[in-house]
Design a protein around this motif. Structure first.
Motif, PDB file in Angstrom:
ATOM      1  N   ALA A   1       0.844  -1.207   0.000  1.00 28.62           N
ATOM      2  CA  ALA A   1       0.000   0.000   0.000  1.00 28.62           C
ATOM      3  C   ALA A   1       0.874   1.250   0.000  1.00 28.62           C
ATOM      4  CB  ALA A   1      -0.929  -0.015   1.203  1.00 28.62           C
ATOM      5  N   LEU A   2       1.314   1.657  -1.176  1.00 24.05           N
ATOM      6  CA  LEU A   2       2.191   2.822  -1.286  1.00 24.05           C
ATOM      7  C   LEU A   2       1.524   4.095  -0.777  1.00 24.05           C
ATOM      8  CD1 LEU A   2       3.704   2.159  -4.840  1.00 24.05           C
ATOM      9  CD2 LEU A   2       4.882   1.933  -2.645  1.00 24.05           C
ATOM     10  N   TYR A   3       0.200   4.154  -0.886  1.00 23.15           N
ATOM     11  CA  TYR A   3      -0.513   5.370  -0.499  1.00 23.15           C
ATOM     12  C   TYR A   3      -0.399   5.652   1.000  1.00 23.15           C
ATOM     13  CZ  TYR A   3      -4.222   2.064   0.843  1.00 23.15           C
ATOM     14  OH  TYR A   3      -4.933   1.036   1.410  1.00 23.15           O
ATOM     15  N   LYS A   4      -0.023   4.650   1.778  1.00 23.87           N
ATOM     16  CA  LYS A   4       0.096   4.826   3.226  1.00 23.87           C
ATOM     17  C   LYS A   4       1.458   5.381   3.647  1.00 23.87           C
ATOM     18  CE  LYS A   4      -3.071   1.116   4.638  1.00 23.87           C
ATOM     19  NZ  LYS A   4      -3.183  -0.155   5.402  1.00 23.87           N
ATOM     20  N   LYS A   5       2.415   5.377   2.740  1.00 20.74           N
ATOM     21  CA  LYS A   5       3.776   5.759   3.111  1.00 20.74           C
ATOM     22  C   LYS A   5       3.921   7.277   3.244  1.00 20.74           C
ATOM     23  CE  LYS A   5       5.947   1.592   1.309  1.00 20.74           C
ATOM     24  NZ  LYS A   5       6.193   1.063   2.669  1.00 20.74           N
ATOM     25  N   ASN A   6       4.841   7.694   4.129  1.00 25.80           N
ATOM     26  CA  ASN A   6       5.077   9.116   4.351  1.00 25.80           C
ATOM     27  C   ASN A   6       6.375   9.559   3.689  1.00 25.80           C
ATOM     28  OD1 ASN A   6       7.240   8.368   6.098  1.00 25.80           O
ATOM     29  ND2 ASN A   6       5.827   8.216   7.833  1.00 25.80           N
ATOM     30  N   ALA A   7       6.719  10.837   3.857  1.00 23.00           N
ATOM     31  CA  ALA A   7       7.893  11.406   3.191  1.00 23.00           C
ATOM     32  C   ALA A   7       9.178  10.694   3.600  1.00 23.00           C
ATOM     33  CB  ALA A   7       7.983  12.898   3.488  1.00 23.00           C
ATOM     34  N   LEU A   8       9.282  10.318   4.879  1.00 24.08           N
ATOM     35  CA  LEU A   8      10.478   9.607   5.340  1.00 24.08           C
ATOM     36  C   LEU A   8      10.589   8.235   4.677  1.00 24.08           C
ATOM     37  CD1 LEU A   8      12.941   9.357   7.144  1.00 24.08           C
ATOM     38  CD2 LEU A   8      11.442   8.566   9.001  1.00 24.08           C
ATOM     39  N   ASP A   9       9.470   7.543   4.547  1.00 26.24           N
ATOM     40  CA  ASP A   9       9.470   6.251   3.860  1.00 26.24           C
ATOM     41  C   ASP A   9       9.997   6.392   2.435  1.00 26.24           C
ATOM     42  OD1 ASP A   9       8.298   4.913   6.045  1.00 26.24           O
ATOM     43  OD2 ASP A   9       6.285   5.437   5.366  1.00 26.24           O
ATOM     44  N   PHE A  10       9.544   7.428   1.754  1.00 21.62           N
ATOM     45  CA  PHE A  10       9.965   7.615   0.366  1.00 21.62           C
ATOM     46  C   PHE A  10      11.436   8.021   0.276  1.00 21.62           C
ATOM     47  CE2 PHE A  10       5.302   8.360  -0.223  1.00 21.62           C
ATOM     48  CZ  PHE A  10       5.084   7.219  -0.991  1.00 21.62           C
TER      49      PHE A  10
END
Length: 273
Positions: free
Chosen positions: A136-145
């Protein structure tokens, strides 16, 4: 502004469309409809697509045309005819959005402007991983990216920073480059004014640039959407580009025709007179 229509283009990739639609289903702003614009998927793939559409918490319409090669302009025009929104957001079915995508686009919308967002490319191996494990990429935040970019799973993380650019978003009102229909928004009235996409652009390439150039010729200004509404673009092999040169030459000609606004073969053919 109340009504938004999201036009999602797809072709024979149900796994990608599933990820795209699931991210739309999880939006914090759910006041929109989805029009799936299918450019000729097989019967089996259409069935898979429609099963995902049936899970939608918001209205969904499915528009399909026969496979006669890459005809994105045609299917997008047909999809807009079936839409009801006063504001249109064009999105590709191989792109995944974050949960604030609609709300951010709604805030950016202003009369007299179109809004191109940008995209972040996902690597081939990570794309396969995302699909196979339904990440679920939509759940990731800026730090994850940021971490994903360090791992070379995405090509950059900067677009996920949210910056209040204000009037800086209007600094290049006539820039047509890098405005792509994988992430592009405009008012329905403006789309109608330029007669939508020009279906003379068949095969891959520049149908989106042509639309933007005609919008600019019509006095519609660019409002930059970067640092607000990025999308994640799943990896895929390149489309057939046999018509690229022909489309580019047509584009260059129109670029210098300041009075050329109305698509030669556009939306009007589907509208009742």
């Amino acid at each position: 502004m109340n009504s938004i229509s999201v036009i999602v283009t797809t072709y024979n990739w149900p796994a990608a469309l599933k990820l795209c639609l699931e991210a739309l289903y999880m939006q914090t702003d759910s006041n929109f409809e989805i029009i799936v614009a299918d450019d000729g998927s097989t019967t089996a793939n259409v069935a898979m697509n429609k099963s995902v559409c049936a899970q939608s918490p918001m209205p969904v319409k499915y528009v399909h045309q026969e496979d006669q090669g890459f005809r994105a302009s045609t299917i997008r025009n047909k999809a807009v005819v079936q839409s009801a929104g006063e504001y249109l957001i064009f999105l590709d079915g191989d792109c995944v959005v974050r949960q604030n995508f609609i709300s951010r686009h709604r805030k950016l919308a202003v009369r007299g402007c179109f809004v191109p967002g940008n995209r972040v490319l996902i690597s081939q191996s990570f794309t396969e991983n995302v699909i196979n494990h339904s990440i679920a990429l939509y759940k990731k935040n800026a730090l994850d990216f940021f971490i994903l970019s360090l791992q070379s799973k995405i090509n950059r993380s900067l677009p996920f920073l949210t910056l209040p650019l204000g009037k800086l978003r209007l600094l290049a009102p006539k820039k047509w480059q890098k405005a792509m229909t994988c992430n592009l928004a405009m008012w329905r009235d403006d789309f109608l004014r330029v007669n939508g996409f020009d279906e003379l652009f068949e095969g891959w390439g520049f149908e989106d640039s042509d639309l933007v150039i005609r919008l600019i010729h019509a006095g519609i200004k660019r409002k930059e959407g970067r640092f607000s509404v990025p999308v994640l673009h799943l990896w895929h092999s390149q489309n057939n580009r046999n018509n690229q040169d022909l489309n580019y030459q047509r584009l260059l000609k129109r670029l210098h025709q300041q009075d050329f606004i109305f698509a030669e073969k556009g939306l009007s053919q589907y509208l009742a007179h």
